[in-house]
Scaffold this motif. Structure first.
Motif, PDB file in Angstrom:
ATOM      1  N   ASP A  19      70.085  26.576  39.840  1.00 19.39           N
ATOM      2  CA  ASP A  19      70.080  25.724  38.717  1.00 19.39           C
ATOM      3  C   ASP A  19      71.457  25.769  38.245  1.00 19.39           C
ATOM      4  O   ASP A  19      72.370  25.711  38.742  1.00 19.39           O
ATOM      5  CB  ASP A  19      69.782  26.962  37.940  1.00 19.39           C
ATOM      6  CG  ASP A  19      69.761  27.507  37.495  1.00 19.39           C
ATOM      7  OD1 ASP A  19      70.742  27.731  36.202  1.00 19.39           O
ATOM      8  OD2 ASP A  19      69.397  29.212  38.028  1.00 19.39           O
ATOM      9  N   ARG A  24      69.645  27.545  27.492  1.00 18.65           N
ATOM     10  CA  ARG A  24      68.495  27.028  26.913  1.00 18.65           C
ATOM     11  C   ARG A  24      68.677  27.585  25.387  1.00 18.65           C
ATOM     12  O   ARG A  24      69.122  27.433  24.687  1.00 18.65           O
ATOM     13  CB  ARG A  24      67.473  28.553  27.337  1.00 18.65           C
ATOM     14  CG  ARG A  24      67.751  28.882  28.368  1.00 18.65           C
ATOM     15  CD  ARG A  24      66.912  30.202  28.754  1.00 18.65           C
ATOM     16  NE  ARG A  24      66.163  30.267  30.254  1.00 18.65           N
ATOM     17  CZ  ARG A  24      66.424  30.651  31.404  1.00 18.65           C
ATOM     18  NH1 ARG A  24      67.908  31.010  30.764  1.00 18.65           N
ATOM     19  NH2 ARG A  24      65.775  30.533  32.582  1.00 18.65           N
ATOM     20  N   ARG A 182      69.713  35.036  37.405  1.00 19.46           N
ATOM     21  CA  ARG A 182      68.784  33.810  37.251  1.00 19.46           C
ATOM     22  C   ARG A 182      67.342  33.828  37.526  1.00 19.46           C
ATOM     23  O   ARG A 182      66.043  33.544  36.780  1.00 19.46           O
ATOM     24  CB  ARG A 182      69.205  32.444  37.887  1.00 19.46           C
ATOM     25  CG  ARG A 182      70.846  32.372  37.475  1.00 19.46           C
ATOM     26  CD  ARG A 182      71.366  32.396  35.985  1.00 19.46           C
ATOM     27  NE  ARG A 182      70.926  31.372  35.220  1.00 19.46           N
ATOM     28  CZ  ARG A 182      71.125  30.535  34.104  1.00 19.46           C
ATOM     29  NH1 ARG A 182      71.666  31.552  33.362  1.00 19.46           N
ATOM     30  NH2 ARG A 182      70.436  29.747  33.996  1.00 19.46           N
ATOM     31  N   GLY A 183      66.988  34.328  38.666  1.00 17.80           N
ATOM     32  CA  GLY A 183      65.604  34.350  39.005  1.00 17.80           C
ATOM     33  C   GLY A 183      64.630  35.207  38.289  1.00 17.80           C
ATOM     34  O   GLY A 183      62.950  34.214  38.109  1.00 17.80           O
ATOM     35  N   ARG A 186      64.501  33.227  34.687  1.00 17.54           N
ATOM     36  CA  ARG A 186      62.612  32.038  34.930  1.00 17.54           C
ATOM     37  C   ARG A 186      61.085  33.026  35.325  1.00 17.54           C
ATOM     38  O   ARG A 186      60.464  32.772  34.568  1.00 17.54           O
ATOM     39  CB  ARG A 186      63.214  31.576  36.427  1.00 17.54           C
ATOM     40  CG  ARG A 186      64.334  30.483  36.468  1.00 17.54           C
ATOM     41  CD  ARG A 186      64.492  29.477  37.291  1.00 17.54           C
ATOM     42  NE  ARG A 186      64.408  30.203  39.018  1.00 17.54           N
ATOM     43  CZ  ARG A 186      65.862  30.692  39.464  1.00 17.54           C
ATOM     44  NH1 ARG A 186      66.657  30.068  38.335  1.00 17.54           N
ATOM     45  NH2 ARG A 186      65.942  30.909  40.210  1.00 17.54           N
ATOM     46  N   GLU A 189      60.672  34.422  32.031  1.00 20.00           N
ATOM     47  CA  GLU A 189      59.867  32.757  30.615  1.00 20.00           C
ATOM     48  C   GLU A 189      58.758  33.142  31.190  1.00 20.00           C
ATOM     49  O   GLU A 189      57.900  32.671  30.071  1.00 20.00           O
ATOM     50  CB  GLU A 189      60.623  32.074  31.032  1.00 20.00           C
ATOM     51  CG  GLU A 189      62.189  32.374  30.412  1.00 20.00           C
ATOM     52  CD  GLU A 189      62.837  30.912  30.917  1.00 20.00           C
ATOM     53  OE1 GLU A 189      63.799  30.598  29.606  1.00 20.00           O
ATOM     54  OE2 GLU A 189      63.324  30.735  31.947  1.00 20.00           O
ATOM     55  N   ALA A 190      58.321  32.501  32.136  1.00 17.18           N
ATOM     56  CA  ALA A 190      57.119  32.190  33.191  1.00 17.18           C
ATOM     57  C   ALA A 190      55.751  32.863  31.926  1.00 17.18           C
ATOM     58  O   ALA A 190      54.695  32.633  32.405  1.00 17.18           O
ATOM     59  CB  ALA A 190      56.826  32.381  34.873  1.00 17.18           C
TER      60      ALA A 190
END
Length: 445
Positions: A19, A24, A182-183, A186, A189-190
């Motif tokens: 990314d 954010r 970083r993964g 995500r 967040e999901a």
């Protein structure tokens, strides 16, 4: 220069993550949540993930001064290991044999737990469990390797294999730390958590976190700042920010790696006292680091401290000595950053049911896996569950605070010089270092 370019320059890992590292949105103002987590590194993210596993309805906010994975979580050596800052023998002296063995088993399981989660959640982070090779290059180091094998046999938990060139510990996986953190961001967040970046926390109390962007009311507050806790007034002397630096080389051919004898998935170190650590990356580079950078007055943390030409030169020399086959390899990346050291080198997890404030940290560089165990444990504590994790000996441990300056400056840098002296002593005398034996109890051994 753009913000994204600045963050990509933090390390080789940040430079090669998929990314674009665009921050954010920051906290927009007042907020009310069930759990507020200060810090969006691996401790904070694993805590959020584990809380979501236990109660998917929880409203969780992570408050991050920079970007998720900005600190040690995204810059480390990529060892997902069963290492704990305090040795099993030291834990036994402090907590008893059963507690020490329970801690070892939990750490060993944590390596596989990280592997299970990254597979289940589709986090592509180059996870490969190949173990750690610890090279023994002198007679003194060979005796130290023999001692390690005997100690592992005495406890009967670890499987440490003696090799002609040292030892091999199967309980370690190589990975790309920035891809992991970083993964994981995500993923949480999901699942409904919100990460507010560019949001500096200024203080906290029961049920409340204050930031430069507004206040957050929370049913529980979790401190997950690790070495950066030294920059906050309320935790300034709880942890010492010790810098560790790294280099990465250009990719090497498979033939060179075959001659070196390090396979994909393997990490490596040796038996010197001034710690070094490395891995063969997924794209066939050396990622190699070590201690040697001095502690800075007042626990200062500044971008310029991430780089030291003296330490980088020392790392390249050490790498060339270990692996002459790689002497012609160009160094393409240089970076560093602070890790968190408690006064007694004892990592901890705690949660006060009255104030509902929890914390975890003090990993002394062994946090890539330990953060996962901390997150699972904090989730149990926050939700009131009594489990084998909440009974582990690091739960509720409180380390002494670090001394005020100038004692902190003098003591920490004297310790660094002592480890350098211990290596020199062993080269000269060909006997185990007296200096290292004296320093051992102060560094978790």
């Amino acid at each position: 220069m753009t913000v994204a370019t600045d963050y990509r320059a933090l390390s080789f890992w940040h430079a090669t993550v998929a990314d674009d590292l665009t921050p954010r949105p920051a906290l927009p103002g007042e907020l009310s949540v069930d759990v507020a987590i200060i810090g969006a590194g691996l401790t904070g993210l694993w805590t959020a993930y584990s809380l979501q596993e236990r109660d998917p309805t929880l409203r969780i906010a992570l408050l991050e001064k920079e970007i998720a994975g900005f600190g040690a979580s995204g810059r480390n050596g990529g060892w997902c290991s069963a290492l704990f800052p305090r040795s099993t023998a030291s834990l036994e002296r402090s907590h008893g044999r059963d507690a020490a063995l329970a801690m070892r088993r939990a750490m060993i399981d944590t390596v596989d737990e990280v592997g299970r989660v990254v597979l289940a959640q589709g986090i592509e982070c180059d996870f490969a469990k190949g173990g750690t090779v610890a090279f023994a290059r002198t007679e003194v180091q060979r005796r130290a390797a023999d001692d390690d094998v005997r100690e592992a046999e005495r406890y009967g938990v670890d499987t440490l294999v003696r090799r002609d060139d040292g030892t091999w510990d199967p309980n370690c996986a190589r990975l790309h730390p920035a891809k992991l953190v970083r993964g994981l961001a995500r993923v949480v967040e999901a699942r409904g958590a919100t990460i507010y970046e560019q949001t500096a926390v200024t203080g906290w109390a029961a049920g409340r976190v204050e930031t430069q962007r507004g206040s957050v009311r929370a049913g529980a507050v979790i401190l997950a700042t690790e070495g950066y806790g030294a920059s906050l007034a309320q935790t300034r002397r709880d942890v010492l920010p010790l810098y560790s630096l790294m280099i990465a080389t250009e990719p090497l051919s498979d033939a060179v790696w075959e001659s070196i004898g390090i396979e994909h998935g393997q990490t490596f170190t040796d038996y010197r006292h001034l710690l070094i650590y490395g891995q063969r990356t997924a794209d066939n580079r050396f990622a190699f680091g070590g201690r040697g950078a001095r502690y800075h007055w007042g626990s200062a943390i500044r971008p310029e401290y991430d780089r030291s030409e003296r330490v980088f030169a020392h790392l390249k020399t050490a790498l060339d000595e270990l692996f002459p086959q790689a002497r012609s390899a160009a160094v393409t990346h240089r970076w560093g950053g602070p890790l968190g050291v408690p006064r007694d080198w004892h990592a901890h997890v705690s949660f006060d049911p009255d104030t509902r404030i929890g914390r975890a940290g003090g990993y002394v560089g062994d946090g890539l896996s330990t953060t996962n165990l901390a997150g699972r444990t904090l989730a149990d504590l926050v939700t009131g569950a009594e489990t084998p994790l909440t009974a582990l000996p690091w739960v509720g441990h409180r380390s002494p605070r670090w001394e005020p300056e100038p004692l902190r400056f003098l003591g920490s840098n004297a310790g660094l010089l002592a480890m350098e002296a211990a290596d020199a002593e062993e080269r000269l005398t060909r006997r185990a270092s007296v200096t290292a034996r004296v320093m051992g109890p102060l560094t978790g051994h």
